[in-house]
Design an enzyme around this catalytic site. Structure first.
Site, short mmCIF file in Angstrom:
data_model
loop_
_atom_site.label_atom_id
_atom_site.label_comp_id
_atom_site.label_asym_id
_atom_site.label_seq_id
_atom_site.Cartn_x
_atom_site.Cartn_y
_atom_site.Cartn_z
N LYS A 113 120.52 57.13 -39.08
CA LYS A 113 121.51 56.95 -40.14
C LYS A 113 122.91 56.69 -39.56
CE LYS A 113 118.72 58.60 -43.75
NZ LYS A 113 117.54 58.90 -42.93
C1 LIG Z 1 116.20 58.40 -43.24
C2 LIG Z 1 115.18 58.46 -42.15
C3 LIG Z 1 113.99 57.71 -42.19
C4 LIG Z 1 113.63 56.84 -43.37
O1 LIG Z 1 114.41 55.67 -43.44
P1 LIG Z 1 114.45 54.83 -44.79
O2 LIG Z 1 115.49 53.79 -44.55
O3 LIG Z 1 114.86 55.82 -45.86
O4 LIG Z 1 113.11 54.27 -45.03
C5 LIG Z 1 113.11 57.81 -41.13
N1 LIG Z 1 113.36 58.60 -40.07
C6 LIG Z 1 114.50 59.34 -39.99
C7 LIG Z 1 114.70 60.23 -38.83
C8 LIG Z 1 115.43 59.31 -41.02
O5 LIG Z 1 116.55 60.06 -40.94
#
Ligand SMILES: *Cc1c(COP(=O)(O)O)cnc(C)c1O
Length: 495
Positions: A113
């Site tokens: 993120k």
């Molecule tokens: C948010 C997240 C995901 C999922 O990603 P999306 O874009 O919501 O599909 C996968 N792995 C981690 C560690 C995350 O923080």
């Protein structure tokens, strides 16, 4: 070149420029902003393979955020992708077990993120300036753990912004809580609530849609905005690292110019894999988009049957950031495969809201040929961590392990040996207990002690994101009842 104009997935009337879509986050009709066309890369892959991450980011983002000037965009990129990442490469590729792991966890909160939330604050404050917004932007977020910290780290000390994060006081892991309550920055505010994540989310939505509060805020010189994953200001920066990964493989002679690669993405809200889909639309040679789910396998079922059905039990897994039954960003894909038809999309979303399900047409399903859905059970996730560690010494986190398992399953299924990039979405140190439990055993009660053990085992250093909070002072200790969330917001803003 024609400007890219954004409209809602649910209605064609409102048309806005990129900067306004970034400021608004969500369209007023509840739809997501989508581009009216997706431009092709205007530099060759060979040319891009000579560029660094920041230059690559500019080449991709300039095509979709067309009302930002070159100077503005470069300012945003340079402030986002700097020394807060622990490697100049920003998103390095590591080969292990016959695939390339694209490590998206070298930012401040050691999860992917950060890739978007390090730049969103700059995109947003620049957008505010361009649109003559005089108010301070107040980011309001409810979090189940990861997003809150990444947003706090992104917005901390960014002039012209404040950020308020609500989290369920008794619903996050000890390390997650420690990460948030030790957050620095005078413009940050972290509040625990006596309730679960849904209560926090519902409370935040209520504050967002309260017209009286909006008017009061405006008078005091504030306005709310949102940093959640449906903002195009989060989506566009995520396209960059797929182009970057491809061009690194090209520069390293691992593929020839124009060769297709496959990508595997551990998926929750469908944002990350949608970015890969957009990268493909921009001309990046991607073969299969492999969507990996955990036991909450709504998306796997959808790709199998063309029926999206959230009516099922919610399963708590060791990959909590993928424990999701409504993948918000899937709405953008639905809109596109319906032929950019907002009316059709609005009907599907109405069905989803009313019955928890919808079925797409055969014609739409035919447009999903590039996608492959797979899933991993809890045991398969553990096994994926262990077998990769045993055979290569490389340690992956639980989310990445879901993708790793699905990749191996895909290869068995199809005999497709195309060069493959697996999106590695979190550092194993973010989920130390589960990771250590998979490769050996995790007996210590203290999560920091487990981090020491994992570091020794994997021959890695504990990331700064973990070591720095170990003895950091708690700066935020407010806990409120759900009913008092508005009061807490006003209190922080001195209203
Ligand atoms: C948010 C997240 C995901 C999922 O990603 P999306 O874009 O919501 O599909 C996968 N792995 C981690 C560690 C995350 O923080």
């Amino acid at each position: 070149m024609a400007d890219v104009i954004y409209s809602s997935t649910r209605g064609a009337d409102l048309k806005v420029k990129a900067s306004e879509a970034v400021l608004r986050g969500l369209a007023p009709d509840g739809g997501l902003f989508v581009p009216d066309h997706i431009p092709h890369l205007d530099k060759t892959l060979k040319e891009i393979s000579q560029m660094n991450y920041q230059q690559t980011a500019y080449e991709v983002m300039k095509l979709l955020l067309t009302d930002y000037t070159e100077e503005e965009l470069k300012y945003c990129i340079e402030h986002a992708y700097d020394s807060k990442f622990d490697t100049d490469e920003i998103a390095p590729l590591t080969e292990a077990g016959g695939a390339y792991y694209l490590e998206l966890y070298h930012g401040r909160t050691i999860a992917f993120k950060d890739m978007a939330l390090s730049i969103l604050p700059y995109l947003m404050t620049t957008a505010a300036k361009k649109n003559n917004v005089k108010n301070e932007i107040v980011i309001l977020t409810a979090t189940s753990g990861d997003t809150g910290k990444a947003a706090l780290a992104g917005f901390a000390d960014v002039p012209g912004t404040r950020i308020i994060v609500f989290y369920p006081k008794h619903g996050v892991s000890p390390i997650q809580e420690k990460q948030m309550v030790t957050q620095q920055g005078d413009n940050t505010c972290v509040i625990g609530i006596e309730g679960n994540f849904d209560d926090a989310q519902t409370g935040v939505k209520k504050l967002f849609t309260d017209d009286n509060l909006a008017a009061e805020m405006d008078k005091a010189g504030f306005q709310f905005s949102s940093a959640n994953s449906i903002n195009i200001g989060r989506l566009v920066p995520q396209i960059v690292y797929y182009v970057y990964a491809y061009t690194r493989l090209l520069a390293g002679g691992r593929i020839a110019d124009g060769d297709a690669i496959n990508v595997v993405v551990p998926t929750g809200n469908f944002g990350n894999i949608l970015a890969a889909y957009y990268a493909k639309k921009m001309g990046l040679p991607i073969g299969k988009l492999i969507c990996a789910s955990n036991s909450n396998k709504v998306l796997y079922d959808f790709f199998q049957t063309g029926s999206y059905d959230r009516n099922r039990d919610f399963v708590l897994t060791s990959s909590p950031s993928m424990d999701i039954l409504i993948s918000s960003n899937l709405e953008r894909l639905i809109y596109h495969i319906a032929g950019d038809d907002a009316g059709a999309d609005a009907k599907y979303m109405q069905n989803l809201a009313q019955t928890g399900k919808y079925d797409i047409t055969d014609e739409m399903k035919a447009k999903l040929v590039d996608f492959y859905g797979g899933f991993a059970s809890e045991d398969e996730t553990k096994e994926a961590i262990k077998s990769l560690y045993d055979s290569t010494g490389y340690v992956i986190d639980t989310h990445t392990a879901v993708a790793s398992h699905v990749y191996n399953q895909y290869k068995k299924d199809t005999n497709d040996n195309t060069v493959t990039v697996i999106a590695s979405t979190a550092s194993p140190f973010k989920f130390t207990r589960a990771v250590l439990g998979a490769i050996d055993k995790a007996e210590a009660e203290d999560d920091f002690e487990l981090a020491d053990q994992l570091a020794a085992k994997a021959g890695l250093e504990i990331p700064e994101a973990v070591s720095s909070i170990r003895n950091a002072p708690v700066r935020h200790d407010t806990v409120v009842e759900v009913a008092d969330m508005e009061k807490a917001v006003k209190n922080f803003l001195n209203m």
